[in-house]
Design a protein around this motif. Structure first.
Motif, PDB file in Angstrom:
ATOM      1  N   ALA A  41       0.841  -1.208   0.000  1.00 44.68           N
ATOM      2  CA  ALA A  41       0.000   0.000   0.000  1.00 44.68           C
ATOM      3  C   ALA A  41       0.875   1.256   0.000  1.00 44.68           C
ATOM      4  CB  ALA A  41      -0.939  -0.011   1.202  1.00 44.68           C
ATOM      5  N   LYS A  42       1.946   1.237   0.773  1.00 48.49           N
ATOM      6  CA  LYS A  42       2.868   2.376   0.765  1.00 48.49           C
ATOM      7  C   LYS A  42       3.439   2.590  -0.628  1.00 48.49           C
ATOM      8  CE  LYS A  42       6.122   2.307   3.773  1.00 48.49           C
ATOM      9  NZ  LYS A  42       7.133   1.884   4.766  1.00 48.49           N
ATOM     10  N   GLY A  43       3.805   1.499  -1.286  1.00 51.38           N
ATOM     11  CA  GLY A  43       4.352   1.610  -2.643  1.00 51.38           C
ATOM     12  C   GLY A  43       3.363   2.206  -3.623  1.00 51.38           C
ATOM     13  N   ILE A  44       2.115   1.804  -3.501  1.00 50.60           N
ATOM     14  CA  ILE A  44       1.071   2.366  -4.372  1.00 50.60           C
ATOM     15  C   ILE A  44       0.960   3.874  -4.153  1.00 50.60           C
ATOM     16  CG2 ILE A  44      -1.432   2.428  -4.781  1.00 50.60           C
ATOM     17  CD1 ILE A  44      -1.397  -0.648  -4.118  1.00 50.60           C
ATOM     18  N   LEU A  45       0.924   4.282  -2.891  1.00 58.69           N
ATOM     19  CA  LEU A  45       0.826   5.716  -2.592  1.00 58.69           C
ATOM     20  C   LEU A  45       2.067   6.474  -3.053  1.00 58.69           C
ATOM     21  CD1 LEU A  45      -0.753   5.563   0.971  1.00 58.69           C
ATOM     22  CD2 LEU A  45      -1.830   6.443  -1.122  1.00 58.69           C
ATOM     23  N   ARG A  48       1.865   6.776  -6.924  1.00 63.06           N
ATOM     24  CA  ARG A  48       0.768   7.616  -7.422  1.00 63.06           C
ATOM     25  C   ARG A  48       0.866   9.069  -6.994  1.00 63.06           C
ATOM     26  NH1 ARG A  48      -4.602   3.903  -7.552  1.00 63.06           N
ATOM     27  NH2 ARG A  48      -3.652   2.295  -8.820  1.00 63.06           N
ATOM     28  N   GLN A  49       1.360   9.283  -5.774  1.00 57.19           N
ATOM     29  CA  GLN A  49       1.377  10.654  -5.261  1.00 57.19           C
ATOM     30  C   GLN A  49       2.775  11.264  -5.228  1.00 57.19           C
ATOM     31  OE1 GLN A  49      -0.939  11.233  -1.747  1.00 57.19           O
ATOM     32  NE2 GLN A  49      -2.689  10.113  -2.557  1.00 57.19           N
ATOM     33  N   GLY A  50       3.778  10.469  -5.589  1.00 59.28           N
ATOM     34  CA  GLY A  50       5.141  10.991  -5.601  1.00 59.28           C
ATOM     35  C   GLY A  50       5.624  11.406  -4.224  1.00 59.28           C
ATOM     36  N   ILE A  51       5.291  10.612  -3.216  1.00 61.34           N
ATOM     37  CA  ILE A  51       5.662  10.940  -1.840  1.00 61.34           C
ATOM     38  C   ILE A  51       6.672   9.921  -1.312  1.00 61.34           C
ATOM     39  CG2 ILE A  51       3.511  12.159  -1.351  1.00 61.34           C
ATOM     40  CD1 ILE A  51       2.434   9.660   0.005  1.00 61.34           C
ATOM     41  N   THR A  52       7.269  10.238  -0.181  1.00 58.04           N
ATOM     42  CA  THR A  52       8.251   9.342   0.440  1.00 58.04           C
ATOM     43  C   THR A  52       7.545   8.196   1.165  1.00 58.04           C
ATOM     44  OG1 THR A  52       8.260  10.497   2.566  1.00 58.04           O
ATOM     45  CG2 THR A  52       9.798  11.306   0.857  1.00 58.04           C
ATOM     46  N   PHE A  57       3.296   6.159   4.761  1.00 57.11           N
ATOM     47  CA  PHE A  57       2.872   5.501   5.990  1.00 57.11           C
ATOM     48  C   PHE A  57       2.035   6.453   6.840  1.00 57.11           C
ATOM     49  CE2 PHE A  57       3.293   4.063  10.375  1.00 57.11           C
ATOM     50  CZ  PHE A  57       2.876   2.751  10.244  1.00 57.11           C
ATOM     51  N   ALA A  58       2.445   7.705   6.908  1.00 57.01           N
ATOM     52  CA  ALA A  58       1.683   8.691   7.682  1.00 57.01           C
ATOM     53  C   ALA A  58       0.276   8.852   7.107  1.00 57.01           C
ATOM     54  CB  ALA A  58       2.412  10.036   7.687  1.00 57.01           C
ATOM     55  N   LEU A  59       0.153   8.814   5.792  1.00 58.58           N
ATOM     56  CA  LEU A  59      -1.158   8.927   5.152  1.00 58.58           C
ATOM     57  C   LEU A  59      -2.020   7.707   5.474  1.00 58.58           C
ATOM     58  CD1 LEU A  59      -3.084  10.469   3.338  1.00 58.58           C
ATOM     59  CD2 LEU A  59      -1.907   9.473   1.361  1.00 58.58           C
TER      60      LEU A  59
END
Length: 87
Positions: A41-45, A48-52, A57-59
């Motif tokens: 799930a972290k990888g997907i985020l 898709r969102q270009g985040i660390t 994980f925080a999201l």
């Protein structure tokens, strides 16, 4: 009689230790599976969102808290339905 009681006690102790080992194996398997799905799930985020990884994980964590749903369940839903999220 003492010999019989000793054998019975040893048999029960062995059965209990085997049961505890099996439960421990299940617990470790569950922990690994949980870690894997959260990582997916972290990888997907992240993609898709270009985040660390930390931000992803925080999201996940804040979504879990806001929905009052376990973090692993949020992650499982995201992984299971990520293709639908593109629509």
């Amino acid at each position: 009689m003492l010999l019989l009681a000793t054998h019975a006690a040893l048999a029960l102790a062995h059965a209990r230790s085997t049961e505890l080992a099996d439960l421990n194996d299940l617990g470790l398997r569950h922990a690994i599976d949980t870690r894997d799905v959260i990582g997916q799930a972290k990888g997907i985020l992240m993609q898709r969102q270009g985040i660390t990884a930390d931000a992803a994980f925080a999201l996940l964590r804040s979504t879990s808290q806001n929905l009052n749903v376990k973090l692993v369940e949020v992650a499982r839903n995201m992984v299971a339905h990520h293709a639908e999220l593109d629509d």
